[in-house]
Design an enzyme around this catalytic site. Structure first.
Site, mmCIF file in Angstrom:
data_model
loop_
_atom_site.group_PDB
_atom_site.id
_atom_site.type_symbol
_atom_site.label_atom_id
_atom_site.label_comp_id
_atom_site.label_asym_id
_atom_site.label_seq_id
_atom_site.Cartn_x
_atom_site.Cartn_y
_atom_site.Cartn_z
ATOM 1 N N SER A 120 48.211 40.387 41.955
ATOM 2 C CA SER A 120 46.930 40.620 41.313
ATOM 3 C C SER A 120 47.133 40.737 39.801
ATOM 4 C CB SER A 120 46.303 41.906 41.857
ATOM 5 O OG SER A 120 45.091 42.179 41.210
ATOM 6 N N GLY A 121 46.360 39.960 39.042
ATOM 7 C CA GLY A 121 46.505 39.967 37.582
ATOM 8 C C GLY A 121 47.448 38.930 37.044
ATOM 9 N N THR B 111 43.134 33.302 39.774
ATOM 10 C CA THR B 111 41.732 32.876 39.659
ATOM 11 C C THR B 111 41.542 31.965 38.452
ATOM 12 O OG1 THR B 111 41.020 34.949 40.695
ATOM 13 C CG2 THR B 111 39.362 33.710 39.468
ATOM 14 N N ASN C 154 44.483 44.782 37.708
ATOM 15 C CA ASN C 154 43.708 43.646 37.214
ATOM 16 C C ASN C 154 42.241 44.037 37.149
ATOM 17 O OD1 ASN C 154 42.679 41.163 36.562
ATOM 18 N ND2 ASN C 154 43.243 40.154 38.472
ATOM 19 N N SER D 199 40.209 41.411 39.840
ATOM 20 C CA SER D 199 41.087 41.073 40.961
ATOM 21 C C SER D 199 40.277 40.514 42.131
ATOM 22 C CB SER D 199 41.848 42.332 41.410
ATOM 23 O OG SER D 199 42.639 42.047 42.540
ATOM 24 N N SER D 200 40.722 39.362 42.651
ATOM 25 C CA SER D 200 40.075 38.805 43.850
ATOM 26 C C SER D 200 40.472 39.649 45.053
ATOM 27 C CB SER D 200 40.530 37.356 44.060
ATOM 28 O OG SER D 200 40.139 36.544 42.989
ATOM 29 N N GLY E 237 48.747 37.435 46.427
ATOM 30 C CA GLY E 237 50.201 37.373 46.501
ATOM 31 C C GLY E 237 50.758 38.601 47.190
ATOM 32 N N GLU F 24 51.952 42.099 47.910
ATOM 33 C CA GLU F 24 51.537 43.344 47.280
ATOM 34 C C GLU F 24 52.420 44.500 47.747
ATOM 35 O OE1 GLU F 24 46.817 42.656 46.290
ATOM 36 O OE2 GLU F 24 47.388 44.141 47.791
#
Length: 1029
Positions: free
Chosen positions: A112-113, A117, A162, A165-166, A389, A391
């Protein structure tokens, strides 16, 4: 970014910017990989290849590498021809799809980050610009691009790592027709993090749409939805204690979402229903339960409940009953069992999660309908998989377990596809395949998903098991079933050292990327994600179209338990794997450069962690297995042919034969390369580096030769062009000159004829025949006259003789010219000289042509006086002080009796003339008594002043001799105003000695000038003759 360098050419800059492809590293170690990334990152080179995989490091700043100009540079270019870029991967996937007419997908993964995206957006933007354009295609592209703001609003949130973040996985298929036009799209979503709707960790927010609605919605809309413009008012938005974030502008994002909904064809009804669902979730979060005397949940404040029922379009009493009681069916009877407060909160949160999760799925389906292509002809697709990804948090729960399981599956797929692609390339080229040593993570995937024995199966069993199943009983079941598994450990199963790092409610999995410890708290609830039947039946009857559509598909009569979340996710992953296995794979691995999101910072420890978790080293080892470098014969020969005399400058045979000759000349050893059917395979990067270094040395010599040849060719061409141009110019110039000459001659003939005719008729009156000639004559004369005008007033002879027609005009001009010269002369005379001339004019009027010695006197200047006041006796001055002395001159006075000469001073004043002898005034002659003045016509200086004698004793005429006769008489005539009284006499002058007595002065010429008394008693004056020229 750098200019147009192909992959090999960039090797020359490897010491400065690192290696563009990790496959070409000398050492394939983690240290070498991170060092290369750091070197490139320091130069803002964020993209690096591992074969066709792109590693992208988030720079956390804007780079000027995504412009339309950059897109144009990468369009239709060979993958390795330019420096690494996400556009290169997107373009090559697109052109490979068109060439081979097969399907492809691009897998974008990372923490994330890390920029997943953004990478997805860049690819969509590239296809929007690079694909052929029509009105229909533009509409499809707009919908694809505008789906991002909507999905980000409903599926993204601020996390600790992030700000955008998605919180779901997304797979988008972009559909292309046979011409390469984007004609449609389809989105699949995976595992939305619904738990975020009801709970956020400290420092995190709920999904963006909630804040956007509260901050950006109009006052009328908020009134309709029963909302206040204060996020602090809503329980579901404040648990993370960071509702306001400086980097997020919710008002502007709200406008973007509203615009995007219009582009993807959401009508006003759908939009209103959608926002009513979002508002209902906020109101649900504010529903508060109070305990009764038995500890059961009560709803006392019905305000929030009423808003929920209104917004969802359900009966308020039924909703209240569903939130506080569970309906239990026993055969034909139904029993209401009251909830405790904790149970009621669980049901409330479950309803909120269910509504939001189903609405998100409906939203994705609605976007798919908008982008759907109705044409039934065959399409090829490029899929974009933007998925979470690996985590690893401080506390890892059910969501991290599912996410990391997903990454295990994708890693397994990744290794399989990469090995498969490598094997297929080797087989196609006829190169013997060399087995590759790599970690096969199938053992971990089986640990999670194996039927009846995997973690998911055990979790499902525990959720379905009657009795008091808890998270800890689930952990105990795991320990029973998997106690001996090498990749599974718990506090009870661990050794003493490991046990210190594990809590009693934790289990640890050894993933391909490393160890991750999971806390089992909440696993059962999150996996069940149950909505009681009475609540489900209630929302199925909702008057809100979206809610009704979401829950109407659920069979309310079916009493079987629905699939658990983990099983649903496992099944969707299996379907995704099947989809991806049928497509050609391309990969983008996104890395975070640092945790603080600061530009220019490169955290090596963090990068090392991500390199490990993303499996980059595994991929590099697979890609480097056997032969590190391969290139088509044509490309290899085209670049390196200057290194061999036999292949330079042209190789006439087959490219493979040329490459064989070239490598033999370069001294490649047999084990360093292999010759395939269409490509050369080189085992070690050092072999390529040596070849590239030799090429760099050779390139400068070749460049000099090529420059010399080209300059010679260019100069010759320029000279030839200039010569041809000069010839053309000369031809045109000569023609132009000849035409001008012809025109001049024709004009001259015409003028001459006209001139001759006019000359013949020059004496006649002015007419059309002679008017121009006469004008010419006038102009010619005036031009000549202008250059030959007389220069002085005295020049009377140089005036040009005029033609007959200008006689009168010439005379007028002559007079005007002389008057002008005189005027200029007079204006230029100084006052002193002017006075002289005025006196000379008077002298000339009196004596010109009358007295012999007048002409020689003309050049002599007149003085103001001949005797200064100092030379006059002071006594005399005192006597005549009242009269202004005008002129004084020494004279010789001749007595009247005997004519004896006596020197005297003659002084002229304003009123009289005084004859002075030293201190005595001998005679005063008033100008009024002056009767006349007589002089001879000879050259003598005798002057006779005739005086009126009124009395007998009065003295008679005065006889004087003066050397300055003309000066004296001129002064006297002016002072006394007696110009007419001066007479020039021939022969003799009669004089009156006194009243009644006369005598005479006789004049004659002789050799010597003399004055004496003659025998006849007269005064005799002998003068010499003046010579004339």
């Amino acid at each position: 970014m750098q200019g147009r360098l192909d992959m090999e050419g960039a090797l020359t800059a490897r010491d400065r910017v690192g290696i563009q492809d990790f496959v070409l590293l000398d050492e394939t170690t983690e240290v070498a990989v991170i060092s290369n990334l750091k070197k490139r990152f320091s130069k803002d080179l964020i993209y690096t290849y591992i074969g066709t995989l792109i590693v992208s490091v988030n720079p956390y700043k804007d780079l000027d590498i995504y412009s339309k100009k950059q897109m144009d540079v990468y369009m239709g270019v060979n993958f390795f021809e330019l420096p690494p870029h996400i556009y290169a991967l997107a373009d090559n996937a697109y052109h490979t799809m068109l060439t081979e007419f097969n399907n492809h997908f691009i897998l974008i993964s990372g923490e994330s980050g890390a920029g997943k995206t953004e990478a997805s957006k860049k690819i969509l933007q590239y296809y929007a610009v690079s694909c052929p354009s029509t009105t229909l295609m533009n509409t499809v592209r707009d919908k694809m691009l505008m789906s991002n703001p909507v999905l980000e609003a409903f599926g993204n949130a601020k996390t600790l790592k992030n700000d955008n973040s998605s919180r779901f996985g997304k797979y988008m298929d972009i559909q292309f027709d046979s011409q390469g036009d984007a004609v449609g799209g389809h989105i699949l979503n995976y595992l939305l993090e619904k738990s975020r709707v009801v709970h956020q960790n400290h420092g995190e927010r709920n999904f963006h749409i909630f804040y956007q609605l509260v901050e950006g919605g109009s006052d009328d809309l908020l009134t309709q939805l029963g909302l206040e413009r204060d996020v602090q008012h809503y329980y579901y938005l404040t648990q993370g204690e960071c509702a306001i974030v400086s980097s997020i502008n919710d008002k502007n994002d709200w406008k973007s979402v509203k615009n995007a909904l219009q582009v993807i064809e959401f009508d006003e009804t759908n939009t209103n229903h959608l926002f009513r669902v979002v508002a209902s979730v906020l109101h649900l979060g504010n529903v508060h339960f109070d305990p009764d005397s038995k500890g059961h949940a009560l709803l006392k404040n019905n305000t929030e409940l009423k808003w929920v029922s209104d917004l969802l379009g359900v009966d308020a009493n039924n909703l209240k009953e569903g939130l506080t009681f569970r309906k239990i069916e026993a055969k034909t009877e139904q029993v209401l069992s009251p909830f405790t407060i904790d149970h009621a909160i669980y049901v409330r949160d479950a309803l909120a999660k269910a509504i939001y999760g189903q609405t998100f799925t409906w939203l994705v389906n609605r976007i798919n309908e908008s982008m759907e292509n109705k044409d039934s002809s065959r399409k090829t697709v490029i899929g974009l998989l933007d998925i979470y990804g690996f985590e690893v948090f401080y506390v890892n729960s059910f969501e991290q377990f599912c996410i990391n399981y997903c990454n295990e599956k994708l890693q397994q797929l990744f290794i399989q596809l990469t090995l498969k692609a490598e094997q297929e390339e080797y087989e196609a080229e006829g190169i013997e395949w060399e087995p590759v040593q790599f970690f096969n993570n199938k053992i971990i995937c089986d640990l999670v998903e194996e039927k009846h024995r995997g973690i998911i199966s055990i979790l499902d069993e525990e959720c379905l098991r009657p009795g008091d199943a808890t998270d800890l009983t689930f952990l105990e079941r795991l320990e029973e079933k998997m106690g001996n598994h090498p990749h599974f450990v718990t506090h009870r199963l661990a050794d003493k050292m490991t046990r210190k790092t594990l809590e009693r409610g934790d289990f640890r999995l050894l993933h391909y990327a490393g160890e991750v410890t999971y806390c089992v708290v909440g696993f059962l609830d999150k996996n069940n994600d149950l909505l009681y039947r009475n609540i489900r039946n209630l929302v199925c009857q909702s008057k809100n179209m979206i809610v009704r559509d979401c829950f109407s598909a659920v069979d309310t009569t079916n009493k079987r338990r629905p699939e658990t979340v983990a099983t649903q996710f496992k099944n969707s992953l299996q379907k995704l794997t099947e989809i991806l296995m049928a497509k050609e794979a391309w990969y983008i691995r996104c890395l975070k450069s640092n945790e603080s999101k600061q530009p220019g910072q490169f955290d090596e420890a963090l990068i090392r962690h991500q390199v490990k978790y993303l499996g980059l080293m595994e991929h590099l080892r697979v890609r480097r297995a056997g032969f590190a470098y391969r290139r088509k014969y044509e490309d290899f020969l085209k670049r390196y042919k200057p290194l061999c005399p036999a292949t330079w400058p042209h190789w006439r045979g087959m490219p493979a034969d040329g490459v064989e000759v070239l490598v033999q000349h370069l001294g490649y050893l047999p084990d360093e390369y292999k010759m395939g059917r269409t490509k050369i395979f080189i085992r070690h990067p050092r072999t390529l580096y040596a070849t590239e270094d030799a090429y760099e040395k050779c390139k400068h010599d070749l460049a000099s030769k090529l420059q010399a040849k080209y300059k010679g060719y260019k100069v010759k061409g320029e000279f030839k062009k200039q010569k041809e141009a000069a010839t053309k110019i000369e031809t045109c110039w000569r023609g132009a000159q000849a035409r001008k000459e012809k025109e001049k001659r024709a004009w001259a003939v015409k003028v001459i004829k006209k001139f001759i005719k006019a000359y013949i008729n020059r004496g006649e009156a002015k007419s059309t025949d002679n008017s121009e000639y006469l004008a010419f004559v006038r102009q010619s004369y005036l031009n000549r006259l202008k250059n030959n005008l007389p220069k002085t007033v005295l020049d009377k002879t140089t005036w040009l003789t005029p033609p007959a027609v200008l006689t009168e005009a010439s005379e007028i001009l002559r007079k005007l010219h002389y008057r002008l010269m005189v005027r200029k002369y007079v204006r230029g005379i100084p006052p002193q000289k002017k006075a002289q001339l005025q006196m000379k004019v008077v002298t000339s009027a009196i004596f010109k042509g009358k007295k012999e010695n007048y002409p020689p006197s003309i050049p002599q200047s007149f003085l103001d006086t001949r005797i200064s006041e100092q030379e006059i006796n002071i006594r005399v001055l005192s006597m005549i002080r009242n009269e202004q002395i005008k002129y004084s001159v020494p004279v010789i006075k001749y007595d009247r009796n005997g004519f004896k000469p006596r020197p005297r001073q003659l002084i002229l004043t304003k009123t009289a003339a005084y004859l002075v002898e030293e201190a005595k005034i001998k005679q005063r002659v008033s100008y009024n008594s002056l009767k006349g003045i007589s002089v001879s016509n000879l050259s003598d200086g005798i002057i006779v002043i005739h005086i009126t004698c009124e009395e007998p004793k009065q003295k008679g005429d005065l006889i004087i001799q003066c050397e300055h006769l003309y000066e004296f008489l001129t002064k006297l005539s002016i002072i006394a105003n007696k110009q007419d009284a001066i007479k020039v006499v021939q022969g003799s002058i009669t004089i009156k000695i006194q009243s009644g007595k006369e005598s005479a002065v006789d004049f004659t010429t002789g050799q010597e000038p003399m004055v004496y008394k003659a025998k006849n008693g007269h005064l005799m004056v002998v003068a010499t003759r003046t010579r004339t020229r």
